[in-house]
Design a protein around this motif. Structure first.
Motif, mmCIF file in Angstrom:
data_model
loop_
_atom_site.group_PDB
_atom_site.id
_atom_site.type_symbol
_atom_site.label_atom_id
_atom_site.label_comp_id
_atom_site.label_asym_id
_atom_site.label_seq_id
_atom_site.Cartn_x
_atom_site.Cartn_y
_atom_site.Cartn_z
ATOM 1 N N SER A 1 0.809 -1.222 0.000
ATOM 2 C CA SER A 1 0.000 0.000 0.000
ATOM 3 C C SER A 1 0.846 1.277 0.000
ATOM 4 O O SER A 1 0.306 2.379 -0.021
ATOM 5 C CB SER A 1 -0.945 -0.015 1.207
ATOM 6 O OG SER A 1 -0.193 0.178 2.382
ATOM 7 N N LEU A 2 2.158 1.138 0.024
ATOM 8 C CA LEU A 2 3.015 2.339 -0.012
ATOM 9 C C LEU A 2 2.949 2.981 -1.398
ATOM 10 O O LEU A 2 3.013 2.272 -2.409
ATOM 11 C CB LEU A 2 4.476 1.955 0.233
ATOM 12 C CG LEU A 2 4.933 1.591 1.633
ATOM 13 C CD1 LEU A 2 6.380 1.104 1.580
ATOM 14 C CD2 LEU A 2 4.838 2.788 2.558
ATOM 15 N N ARG A 3 2.856 4.306 -1.425
ATOM 16 C CA ARG A 3 2.945 4.976 -2.723
ATOM 17 C C ARG A 3 4.374 4.876 -3.226
ATOM 18 O O ARG A 3 5.308 5.000 -2.439
ATOM 19 C CB ARG A 3 2.594 6.457 -2.570
ATOM 20 C CG ARG A 3 1.138 6.706 -2.620
ATOM 21 C CD ARG A 3 0.825 8.186 -2.717
ATOM 22 N NE ARG A 3 -0.559 8.402 -2.372
ATOM 23 C CZ ARG A 3 -1.582 8.094 -3.161
ATOM 24 N NH1 ARG A 3 -1.353 7.572 -4.354
ATOM 25 N NH2 ARG A 3 -2.814 8.301 -2.775
ATOM 26 N N MET A 4 4.550 4.690 -4.514
ATOM 27 C CA MET A 4 5.900 4.576 -5.082
ATOM 28 C C MET A 4 6.729 5.821 -4.747
ATOM 29 O O MET A 4 7.922 5.720 -4.468
ATOM 30 C CB MET A 4 5.822 4.401 -6.602
ATOM 31 C CG MET A 4 5.603 2.977 -7.060
ATOM 32 S SD MET A 4 6.858 1.829 -6.439
ATOM 33 C CE MET A 4 8.303 2.320 -7.380
ATOM 34 N N THR A 5 6.080 6.986 -4.775
ATOM 35 C CA THR A 5 6.824 8.221 -4.471
ATOM 36 C C THR A 5 7.353 8.178 -3.039
ATOM 37 O O THR A 5 8.536 8.415 -2.790
ATOM 38 C CB THR A 5 5.912 9.458 -4.641
ATOM 39 O OG1 THR A 5 4.667 9.157 -4.013
ATOM 40 C CG2 THR A 5 5.695 9.816 -6.082
ATOM 41 N N ASP A 6 6.483 7.830 -2.073
ATOM 42 C CA ASP A 6 6.898 7.772 -0.660
ATOM 43 C C ASP A 6 7.969 6.708 -0.463
ATOM 44 O O ASP A 6 8.932 6.906 0.270
ATOM 45 C CB ASP A 6 5.715 7.414 0.252
ATOM 46 C CG ASP A 6 4.733 8.562 0.343
ATOM 47 O OD1 ASP A 6 5.099 9.667 -0.095
ATOM 48 O OD2 ASP A 6 3.618 8.337 0.845
ATOM 49 N N PHE A 7 7.750 5.562 -1.127
ATOM 50 C CA PHE A 7 8.707 4.462 -1.002
ATOM 51 C C PHE A 7 10.089 4.908 -1.461
ATOM 52 O O PHE A 7 11.082 4.782 -0.728
ATOM 53 C CB PHE A 7 8.203 3.270 -1.837
ATOM 54 C CG PHE A 7 9.241 2.222 -2.101
ATOM 55 C CD1 PHE A 7 9.806 1.507 -1.051
ATOM 56 C CD2 PHE A 7 9.680 1.957 -3.398
ATOM 57 C CE1 PHE A 7 10.785 0.539 -1.298
ATOM 58 C CE2 PHE A 7 10.652 0.996 -3.645
ATOM 59 C CZ PHE A 7 11.207 0.295 -2.589
ATOM 60 N N LEU A 8 10.153 5.476 -2.665
ATOM 61 C CA LEU A 8 11.470 5.864 -3.194
ATOM 62 C C LEU A 8 12.107 6.959 -2.344
ATOM 63 O O LEU A 8 13.311 6.936 -2.079
ATOM 64 C CB LEU A 8 11.346 6.324 -4.652
ATOM 65 C CG LEU A 8 11.019 5.209 -5.659
ATOM 66 C CD1 LEU A 8 10.704 5.783 -7.034
ATOM 67 C CD2 LEU A 8 12.178 4.220 -5.774
ATOM 68 N N LEU B 1 10.969 7.312 -11.702
ATOM 69 C CA LEU B 1 9.585 7.045 -12.097
ATOM 70 C C LEU B 1 9.369 7.315 -13.580
ATOM 71 O O LEU B 1 8.736 6.525 -14.282
ATOM 72 C CB LEU B 1 8.615 7.886 -11.257
ATOM 73 C CG LEU B 1 8.462 7.472 -9.790
ATOM 74 C CD1 LEU B 1 7.433 8.336 -9.091
ATOM 75 C CD2 LEU B 1 8.064 6.000 -9.674
ATOM 76 N N SER B 2 9.918 8.429 -14.067
ATOM 77 C CA SER B 2 9.645 8.731 -15.471
ATOM 78 C C SER B 2 10.413 7.788 -16.390
ATOM 79 O O SER B 2 9.873 7.340 -17.402
ATOM 80 C CB SER B 2 9.886 10.205 -15.793
ATOM 81 O OG SER B 2 11.242 10.430 -15.980
ATOM 82 N N SER B 3 11.653 7.422 -16.008
ATOM 83 C CA SER B 3 12.383 6.517 -16.913
ATOM 84 C C SER B 3 11.767 5.107 -16.924
ATOM 85 O O SER B 3 11.894 4.384 -17.902
ATOM 86 C CB SER B 3 13.869 6.455 -16.557
ATOM 87 O OG SER B 3 14.016 5.781 -15.333
ATOM 88 N N LEU B 4 11.108 4.745 -15.832
ATOM 89 C CA LEU B 4 10.486 3.417 -15.804
ATOM 90 C C LEU B 4 8.999 3.470 -16.193
ATOM 91 O O LEU B 4 8.278 2.479 -16.090
ATOM 92 C CB LEU B 4 10.639 2.764 -14.421
ATOM 93 C CG LEU B 4 12.066 2.596 -13.900
ATOM 94 C CD1 LEU B 4 12.076 1.920 -12.537
ATOM 95 C CD2 LEU B 4 12.907 1.800 -14.873
ATOM 96 N N ASN B 5 8.575 4.672 -16.597
ATOM 97 C CA ASN B 5 7.206 4.838 -17.059
ATOM 98 C C ASN B 5 6.165 4.517 -15.986
ATOM 99 O O ASN B 5 5.186 3.820 -16.244
ATOM 100 C CB ASN B 5 6.976 3.921 -18.263
ATOM 101 C CG ASN B 5 6.233 4.650 -19.344
ATOM 102 O OD1 ASN B 5 5.741 5.770 -19.100
ATOM 103 N ND2 ASN B 5 6.129 4.036 -20.508
#
Ligand code: 5GP
Length: 321
Positions: A76-83, A98-102
């Motif tokens: 349930s973690l947001r990718m932004t928070d996780f990274l 995020l943008s390079s991995l689409n």
């Protein structure tokens, strides 16, 4: 024209209208429970982010749990928070990853597609390699209902990773045909089992299926960890609880069947139990399935190769290529 506009407004307002109707209709008790659950989930997410920031857990570990188990807090973690919780990974890097991995910034760890998952995993692995990060040896407890296929998964893991220490339990039950003392179990008398308990030689022990006693010898587990070897325990749920209480750093994995019917089918086709024994084992299985949420991670044993790989990932093991 007017009615079209009204309809458009209605559609636009519909989600918020629906939410307020749902709030009004939701009984107070449910609302309290829901808000408690939301607070608990926020806390659990905050604690994972803290573990990541202070290095208690690696990013790869958190990511793997989140992608293997859709019900986990990690998922349930947001990718932004996780990274952003990964040490030395700033906002700029997060955006470029995020943008390079689409990957959309709204995605959660558990909501990534297979290709995105693979891409993030390989990014995290190469980052860990370049920073010289190694996973620590760990105790992984594999539990799950009878006939779910724990033995098959364990055999597959040991084939690929013979360096893993598989704990051999002590038991008071009699050997089955083909079972070897010291390999499958240490077959001991009730008196010997009493002595092991009295001398604190068992890390955990329990009465399983209401009949015999089973326990994990403490010495070999501690010795393996001391020498950097990960340990796999295949024990029942009562034992899993005890290990977690003594060793919070241990990881508990619950192996689930794809469905209840499939579990009953697997037990019957195994053909090693009498009908009466099967009924007793299915009763225990029902109780065990109800406690799946106590475990750190749930792995579905639908396809043996995949489930074994997932357990291997959770142990922090990777094959050197
Ligand atoms: P079986 O009699 O079929 O070999 O094992 C019955 C159950 O005992 C399995 O569910 C297994 O997970 C559990 N078991 C085996 N060893 C141990 C142990 O050392 N401790 C605990 N708590 N359970 C065990």
């Amino acid at each position: 024209m007017r009615s079209e506009k009204l309809l458009q407004n209605g559609l636009r307002l519909w989600p918020s209208l629906w939410r307020s109707v749902a709030r009004v209709n939701m009984p107070t008790v449910d609302r309290v429970a829901a808000s408690r659950a939301a607070v608990a989930a926020r806390r659990a997410r905050a604690s994972i982010k803290a573990d990541l920031s202070n290095g208690t857990r690696t990013a790869l570990d958190v990511f793997l749990v989140g992608t293997i188990d859709a019900d986990s807090v990690e998922a349930s973690l947001r990718m932004t928070d996780f990274l952003l919780s990964i040490p030395a990974l700033g906002a700029k890097k997060m955006e470029s990853v995020l943008s390079s991995l689409n990957i959309s910034s709204r995605k959660r760890v558990g909501g990534l597609g297979p290709r995105q998952r693979a891409a993030v995993r390989s990014f995290l692995e190469s980052r860990a390699r370049s920073r010289g990060e190694h996973s620590r040896p760990r105790v992984v407890v594999l539990a799950g209902p009878t006939a779910v296929g724990k033995g098959t998964i364990v055999a597959r893991i040991l084939e690929e990773f013979p360096e893993v220490h598989m704990s051999v339990s002590a038991t008071t039950r009699a050997p089955r045909p083909g079972e070897i003392d010291g390999v499958n179990y240490f077959f001991v008398s009730p008196e010997e089992f009493d002595r092991l308990i009295a001398e604190n030689q068992l890390l955990e022990w329990a009465v399983v299926h209401g009949t015999q006693r089973y326990g994990t010898p403490r010495g070999p587990v501690e010795e393996s960890l001391r020498t950097g070897v990960s340990v796999l325990l295949e024990i029942d749920i009562q034992g899993a609880r005890q290990v977690k209480a003594h060793m919070p750093e241990a990881r508990t994995v619950f192996l689930e069947p794809p469905s209840w019917d499939e579990l009953a089918r697997r037990l019957e086709s195994r053909g090693t139990e009498t009908a009466q024994e099967r009924v007793r084992r299915l009763e225990t299985a029902r109780e065990e399935l109800a406690s799946r949420h106590e475990f750190d991670v749930r792995v579905v044993n639908d396809e043996v190769g995949l489930a074994a790989q997932q357990v291997v990932d959770l142990m922090g093991l990777t094959k050197e290529h």
